[in-house]
Design an enzyme around this catalytic site. Sequence first.
Site, PDB file in Angstrom:
ATOM      1  N   GLY A   1     -13.327  19.787  -8.965  1.00 55.77           N
ATOM      2  CA  GLY A   1     -14.708  20.067  -9.319  1.00 55.77           C
ATOM      3  C   GLY A   1     -15.229  21.231  -8.504  1.00 55.77           C
TER       4      GLY A   1
ATOM      5  N   GLY B   1     -18.973  23.725  -8.055  1.00 51.93           N
ATOM      6  CA  GLY B   1     -20.338  24.012  -8.456  1.00 51.93           C
ATOM      7  C   GLY B   1     -21.016  24.923  -7.461  1.00 51.93           C
ATOM      8  N   GLY B   2     -22.287  25.168  -7.711  1.00 52.36           N
ATOM      9  CA  GLY B   2     -23.021  26.073  -6.844  1.00 52.36           C
ATOM     10  C   GLY B   2     -23.227  25.543  -5.449  1.00 52.36           C
TER      11      GLY B   2
ATOM     12  CG  ASP C   1     -28.359  15.425 -11.377  1.00 54.18           C
ATOM     13  OD1 ASP C   1     -28.927  15.480 -12.481  1.00 54.18           O
ATOM     14  OD2 ASP C   1     -27.409  16.174 -11.080  1.00 54.18           O
TER      15      ASP C   1
ATOM     16  N   GLY D   1     -20.930  23.556  -3.762  1.00 54.02           N
ATOM     17  CA  GLY D   1     -19.695  23.265  -3.054  1.00 54.02           C
ATOM     18  C   GLY D   1     -18.546  22.992  -3.991  1.00 54.02           C
ATOM     19  CB  THR D   2     -15.150  23.364  -3.803  1.00 48.16           C
ATOM     20  OG1 THR D   2     -15.695  24.659  -4.041  1.00 48.16           O
ATOM     21  CG2 THR D   2     -13.906  23.193  -4.656  1.00 48.16           C
ATOM     22  CB  VAL D   3     -15.113  17.874  -5.538  1.00 52.60           C
ATOM     23  CG1 VAL D   3     -14.457  16.510  -5.336  1.00 52.60           C
ATOM     24  CG2 VAL D   3     -16.611  17.772  -5.344  1.00 52.60           C
TER      25      VAL D   3
END
Length: 743
Positions: A419, A421-422, A537, A424-426
């Site tokens: 994953g 996104g703006g 969210d 961070g990263t998973v």
Amino acid sequence: MEVLFRQLVFGLLLLLPASQRSTAVAVPSPQCQTQCGGVEIPFPFGIGANCSLAGFSVSCLVRDGVSKPFLGGGKFELLNISLIHGTLRKTNNISTYCYNTSSRSMDTRPWWFSARNSPFRFSDIHNKFTVVGCNTLAYISDDTGTGYQSGCVSTCRNLSDLAAGSCSGMGCCQTAIPRGMDFYNVSFNSGFDTSRISSFGPCGYAVLMEAETFSFSPSYINQFNSTNNGRTPVIMDWAIRENSMSCEVARLNKTGTYACLSRNSECMDSTNGPGYRCNCSNGYQGNPYLFDGCQDYNECKDRSSCPSGSTCHNTIGGYRCSCRAGRKFSQQNKTCDPDTGLIIGVTVGFLALVIFSFLGYFIIQRRKLNKIKQEHFRQHGGVLLFERIRSENGLAFKVFTEAELIQATNNYDKTRIIGRGGHGTVYKGILKNNTPIAIKRCALIDERQKKEFGQEMLILSQINHKNIVKLVGCCLEVEVPMLVYEFIPNGTLYELIHGRNRALQVSFSSLLRIAHEAAEGLSFLHSYASPPILHGDVKTANILLDDNYMAKVSDFGASILAPSDNEQYVTVVQGTCGYLDPEYMQTCKLTDKSDVYSFGVILLEVLTGQVPLKLNGPEEQRSLTSNFLTAMKENKLDAVLARHIKGQESTELVTGLAALAKQCLDMCGNNRPSMKEIANELGRLLKLSLHPWAQLDAETEIESLLGGPSTSSIEIEVTTTSPYPSQDGENLPMNPMSSYYGR
């Protein structure tokens, strides 16, 4: 200079007594002709008296107005001579066996050749006995010499069967000869004649000839004898065969007849018959049969002598290669290899200095790094976290080191990304005990979040609910803390409804079960966590599915502690378009009813199978919420329901779920039910869907769901303001970091 030397030697030989002169090796006169018809005639061959060794005399005759060299008193034209290989090429006559139409008989014109008592032997390597014809059997023999006898038959049925370049018995055949032959005779078998095949060529042909230059052509059946006036080239091996002496005997011969006169020459025994021949030593070239005939050869003229980048130096009888500074020439590999001795001597001291300097620098930097890690650990509340962990023995929460997470993710390898996104990263990680984990490597956070991070991690670590993704631990010794969660393998509810997993064709009751489990998880966050946690969210992309397709609410990054006092207002509105609470967007005040509104949108996705927001199409149809509320107001619920729900589910069930969704989507937050009430109502509806008359079908659907293909990792695409497509909403990408990040 060589001519003067020859004259001097020739004059000295003339001064010798006649008895000694007859046994000495002949030296050609300076006036001897060395070329005829463009063919070089090197000694021991020669033209004229006292110009050649015995048996090597050549005649230069005029034939057809052209001067040509001949052997055997003008019988055989000499084509060339090789001193290095000890061979010569000459012409040889073709024997014929033809049908005479006048006499109605076969006319034979065989040829024989004798080189006995001469320096020459037929080359067994370069020559083959060749027969050409359509009904020809010819023999070759050396009756009184080697005793060799052999034959070769050539036949053909149709001229169309003949293949150019092929000499394997169809129109042409060849056979090898033994070494040592100095005579051969050709004869034809009278049982094979061309009288019966007059439609083909009238003749058969046979000749001992050079095989390498011969290529059969079907036209030779009629005109092979016309090639070069009935002659073909043949290769002869020559050697100094006087008294059949070998090299060893010739060197010791006291009569002075040793033919290798040059100082820089070598003797080699003949490989075809008795005798020997001479060659210049390695590094020399010229004529070894003459005094000082072998002169130094400049190998530096050959590009291959020395490797690229080196310098070639010619020496007497050889050469040497030199390389530029820092490299030396390897005689074995013919390369310029590094001069390791010089390099080691020059660099050892420098390397030692660099190593000591590096060690000192490394120690200083290591201390600085440890100090920075300790400061990060303190800033992120690590001290407080450790104290609480020690005081609460039952707290299953681990603080990972940075090295442990680097090893688990193979140094954050790109293939481990599940994953992005703006924020961070998973990454998917594997611990030493082979336990899979999800590691969120966050982007920068502000100072207030850093101060509260340890306290928040402590609160989140105490949440233990079957429908909430569990926080396993964290890493605090980095600038931005990293979170470690349990790994959930089967994607998201979003993918199950809209994306890659919708091929599973999940039943309505299964979706209702997943929604009920998600509501249970959110209800726990709102009602039982202390202090309460607001998700912030809620969406189908943040509801993960485990191995058994049980719902797991993910609260990675979007969840916050329930605000109080001055902190209840959020500076920047966060969330996902289509799910945002209108009241929250107006007031910037995040409450538990904001999560309820977002959950109402999830219920609409379950009912309609549509995405919350379509960016294309008519403006009045872009919002799923607006379409649904309009349909409810106009009593046209069927218009927005998914096809698999219409007419297949009970009206009470569908109406009840639609009514619950409508309550969740109320514009006023106070009018919305709590998550606990929603969970209870969904539980009631779930029992209704599993009424005995429908239970069997529902169980079958659940088994189909659990038995479907699982997803080992979660693919996540980066989106901007909205996570929805610009077309019809099909195959929509997930929101950035939807599986493990939230927003």
